[in-house]
Design a protein around this motif. Structure first.
Motif, mmCIF file in Angstrom:
data_model
loop_
_atom_site.group_PDB
_atom_site.id
_atom_site.type_symbol
_atom_site.label_atom_id
_atom_site.label_comp_id
_atom_site.label_asym_id
_atom_site.label_seq_id
_atom_site.Cartn_x
_atom_site.Cartn_y
_atom_site.Cartn_z
ATOM 1 N N ASN A 138 0.812 -1.219 0.000
ATOM 2 C CA ASN A 138 0.000 0.000 0.000
ATOM 3 C C ASN A 138 0.845 1.269 0.000
ATOM 4 O O ASN A 138 0.319 2.379 0.130
ATOM 5 N N GLY A 139 2.164 1.101 -0.117
ATOM 6 C CA GLY A 139 3.059 2.244 -0.174
ATOM 7 C C GLY A 139 3.588 2.698 1.167
ATOM 8 O O GLY A 139 4.518 3.510 1.219
ATOM 9 N N GLN A 140 3.016 2.195 2.272
ATOM 10 C CA GLN A 140 3.502 2.566 3.594
ATOM 11 C C GLN A 140 4.796 1.812 3.918
ATOM 12 O O GLN A 140 5.078 0.764 3.335
ATOM 13 N N ILE A 141 5.544 2.370 4.858
ATOM 14 C CA ILE A 141 6.809 1.754 5.253
ATOM 15 C C ILE A 141 6.631 1.038 6.592
ATOM 16 O O ILE A 141 6.131 1.617 7.553
ATOM 17 N N SER A 142 7.018 -0.222 6.628
ATOM 18 C CA SER A 142 6.973 -1.013 7.848
ATOM 19 C C SER A 142 8.388 -1.179 8.385
ATOM 20 O O SER A 142 9.322 -1.464 7.626
ATOM 21 N N TYR A 143 8.555 -0.986 9.687
ATOM 22 C CA TYR A 143 9.859 -1.125 10.316
ATOM 23 C C TYR A 143 9.883 -2.386 11.171
ATOM 24 O O TYR A 143 8.877 -2.752 11.792
ATOM 25 N N GLY A 144 11.016 -3.035 11.199
ATOM 26 C CA GLY A 144 11.142 -4.236 12.002
ATOM 27 C C GLY A 144 12.591 -4.551 12.312
ATOM 28 O O GLY A 144 13.512 -4.011 11.691
ATOM 29 N N PRO A 145 12.824 -5.449 13.292
ATOM 30 C CA PRO A 145 14.186 -5.806 13.665
ATOM 31 C C PRO A 145 14.715 -6.944 12.802
ATOM 32 O O PRO A 145 13.991 -7.876 12.469
ATOM 33 N N MET A 146 15.986 -6.878 12.438
ATOM 34 C CA MET A 146 16.635 -7.974 11.729
ATOM 35 C C MET A 146 17.798 -8.475 12.570
ATOM 36 O O MET A 146 18.654 -7.689 12.994
ATOM 37 N N LEU A 147 17.809 -9.771 12.825
ATOM 38 C CA LEU A 147 18.865 -10.361 13.638
ATOM 39 C C LEU A 147 20.191 -10.319 12.891
ATOM 40 O O LEU A 147 20.305 -10.821 11.768
ATOM 41 N N GLN A 148 21.201 -9.721 13.535
ATOM 42 C CA GLN A 148 22.501 -9.557 12.895
ATOM 43 C C GLN A 148 23.639 -10.215 13.659
ATOM 44 O O GLN A 148 24.741 -10.342 13.123
ATOM 45 N N GLY A 149 23.391 -10.630 14.899
ATOM 46 C CA GLY A 149 24.493 -11.221 15.639
ATOM 47 C C GLY A 149 24.113 -11.696 17.017
ATOM 48 O O GLY A 149 22.958 -11.621 17.432
ATOM 49 N N VAL A 150 25.126 -12.186 17.744
ATOM 50 C CA VAL A 150 24.973 -12.749 19.089
ATOM 51 C C VAL A 150 26.083 -12.208 19.980
ATOM 52 O O VAL A 150 27.274 -12.299 19.629
ATOM 53 N N VAL A 151 25.723 -11.676 21.122
ATOM 54 C CA VAL A 151 26.700 -11.112 22.070
ATOM 55 C C VAL A 151 27.347 -12.228 22.891
ATOM 56 O O VAL A 151 26.692 -13.186 23.270
ATOM 57 N N PHE A 152 28.658 -12.067 23.175
ATOM 58 C CA PHE A 152 29.286 -13.063 24.051
ATOM 59 C C PHE A 152 30.269 -12.472 25.057
ATOM 60 O O PHE A 152 30.761 -13.184 25.928
ATOM 61 N N TYR A 153 30.571 -11.162 24.999
ATOM 62 C CA TYR A 153 31.581 -10.625 25.909
ATOM 63 C C TYR A 153 31.307 -9.163 26.221
ATOM 64 O O TYR A 153 30.854 -8.398 25.364
ATOM 65 N N GLU A 154 31.574 -8.778 27.487
ATOM 66 C CA GLU A 154 31.524 -7.383 27.908
ATOM 67 C C GLU A 154 32.899 -6.951 28.402
ATOM 68 O O GLU A 154 33.601 -7.699 29.092
ATOM 69 N N SER A 155 33.292 -5.734 28.052
ATOM 70 C CA SER A 155 34.576 -5.208 28.509
ATOM 71 C C SER A 155 34.442 -4.666 29.930
ATOM 72 O O SER A 155 33.341 -4.570 30.489
ATOM 73 N N ARG A 156 35.571 -4.287 30.484
ATOM 74 C CA ARG A 156 35.541 -3.546 31.738
ATOM 75 C C ARG A 156 34.956 -2.153 31.476
ATOM 76 O O ARG A 156 35.059 -1.630 30.368
ATOM 77 N N PRO A 157 34.351 -1.546 32.489
ATOM 78 C CA PRO A 157 33.793 -0.199 32.283
ATOM 79 C C PRO A 157 34.896 0.836 32.115
ATOM 80 O O PRO A 157 36.015 0.661 32.608
ATOM 81 N N TYR A 158 34.596 1.892 31.420
ATOM 82 C CA TYR A 158 35.536 2.993 31.233
ATOM 83 C C TYR A 158 34.754 4.301 31.184
ATOM 84 O O TYR A 158 33.529 4.309 31.363
ATOM 85 N N GLN A 159 35.418 5.401 30.952
ATOM 86 C CA GLN A 159 34.809 6.739 30.941
ATOM 87 C C GLN A 159 34.011 6.953 32.229
ATOM 88 O O GLN A 159 32.801 7.127 32.220
ATOM 89 N N ASN A 160 34.756 6.942 33.361
ATOM 90 C CA ASN A 160 34.146 7.066 34.691
ATOM 91 C C ASN A 160 33.110 5.975 34.939
ATOM 92 O O ASN A 160 32.082 6.196 35.588
ATOM 93 N N GLU A 161 33.389 4.782 34.406
ATOM 94 C CA GLU A 161 32.539 3.590 34.586
ATOM 95 C C GLU A 161 31.131 3.789 34.044
ATOM 96 O O GLU A 161 30.168 3.197 34.543
ATOM 97 N N THR A 162 30.982 4.572 32.974
ATOM 98 C CA THR A 162 29.658 4.798 32.376
ATOM 99 C C THR A 162 29.509 4.135 31.009
ATOM 100 O O THR A 162 28.431 4.195 30.422
ATOM 101 N N LYS A 163 30.583 3.510 30.510
ATOM 102 C CA LYS A 163 30.521 2.878 29.196
ATOM 103 C C LYS A 163 31.182 1.502 29.244
ATOM 104 O O LYS A 163 32.083 1.242 30.038
ATOM 105 N N ARG A 164 30.707 0.622 28.375
ATOM 106 C CA ARG A 164 31.337 -0.671 28.156
ATOM 107 C C ARG A 164 31.306 -0.987 26.661
ATOM 108 O O ARG A 164 30.478 -0.447 25.927
ATOM 109 N N ILE A 165 32.175 -1.882 26.254
ATOM 110 C CA ILE A 165 32.146 -2.435 24.909
ATOM 111 C C ILE A 165 31.566 -3.847 24.993
ATOM 112 O O ILE A 165 32.004 -4.657 25.814
#
Length: 285
Positions: free
Chosen positions: A241-268
């Motif tokens: 009908n010409g409208q745009i539908s938005y949705g999530p596409m699976l792109q990966g799987v997380v397996f690791y978190e880094s130590r916090p940095y930037q005054n413990e407000t960020k992680r990778i």
């Protein structure tokens, strides 16, 4: 496809969403995250969250895509019993033995010298008809068919896209005493907006790096329990009908978190990318 009051047409062809400056993307992203929750599961042993995963289907096979270090934990327990948390209600989906699943190792984390280097990826194929029927009654299985070919885009463009990561942080779990003689725990179905940092290839696998908030803006201080959770990209499809539908596409799987940095407000957060989850799994099946 209905998600509460949201109506979303299943996507077969996708385009990347590069929203204009000033566009209020939050309602669109919220709808996409609720749709992604349809595929999310949480692993629990003795009332404790030990990882996350996504229900997927491919080539007529149904199972759980997760991190390898999450998938192997029940195999180290006597009889391998654990439970799955799948919805926002008092329930338990018991997996009484690992014999109800076939563990397909895609990336063996036990061979890694360092946790962050990878690979770390598994697929738990559901072989027990009763367990599969129980999950199908309450959840959806993500069809691992189409994927956005993001590798052809430069990194500066990937940084402009809307990425989210789903999973269940342990620290957001809440204990609610006993229920019918068992410990009652409420686990969190959590989605966090993630800032793309890089996508690299290494020895047959690809690896994402994302920056996320840590301990601010409603985010957990640590991301233990999110391992095995999904990396999602907001995509769009032009409807008939010409409208745009938005949705999530699976792109990966997380397996690791880094130590916090930037005054413990960020992680990778590090995870496998689309080549790992699509190509490796298709090859193994």
């Amino acid at each position: 496809m209905n998600v509460g009051t949201i109506e979303v047409e299943p996507q077969t062809e996708h385009e990347l969403v590069n929203l204009p400056a000033g566009f209020d993307y939050r309602p669109t992203l919220d709808k996409a995250q609720r749709l992604a929750s349809n595929y999310a599961i949480i692993f629990v042993i003795n009332g404790k969250v030990f990882g996350s995963g996504m229900l997927i289907t491919l080539k007529g096979v149904h199972g759980i895509l997760t991190a390898h270090h999450v998938a192997i934990l029940p195999y180290g327990k006597e009889e391998g019993a654990f439970s799955l948390c799948i919805c926002n209600a008092i329930h338990r989906v018991p997996v009484r033995t690992t014999a109800q699943l076939q563990h397909i190792v895609l990336g063996d984390s036990k061979k890694n010298r360092f946790e962050h280097t990878g690979p770390d990826l598994s697929f738990l194929m559901i072989t027990d008809p009763e367990l599969l029927s129980t999950l199908k009654a309450r959840k959806s299985f993500y069809p691992l068919i189409k994927r956005a070919d993001i590798a052809k885009y430069p990194e500066y463009q990937l940084r402009k896209l809307l990425w989210t990561i789903s999973g269940s942080p342990k620290e957001f779990s809440q204990e609610h005493g006993m229920y019918k003689g068992e410990k009652l725990t409420k686990a969190s179905d959590f989605h966090v907006s993630a800032d793309f940092r890089s996508l690299k290839q290494k020895k047959g696998f690809d690896y994402f790096r994302f920056e996320v908030d840590s301990g601010i803006n409603g985010c957990p201080k640590g991301y233990g329990g999110v391992s095995g959770g999904g990396i999602w990209l907001l995509t769009s499809k032009t409807m008939t009908n010409g409208q745009i539908s938005y949705g999530p596409m699976l792109q990966g799987v997380v397996f690791y978190e880094s130590r916090p940095y930037q005054n413990e407000t960020k992680r990778i957060l590090i995870g496998h990318g689309p080549d790992s989850i699509y190509n490796c799994l298709i090859r193994e099946l």
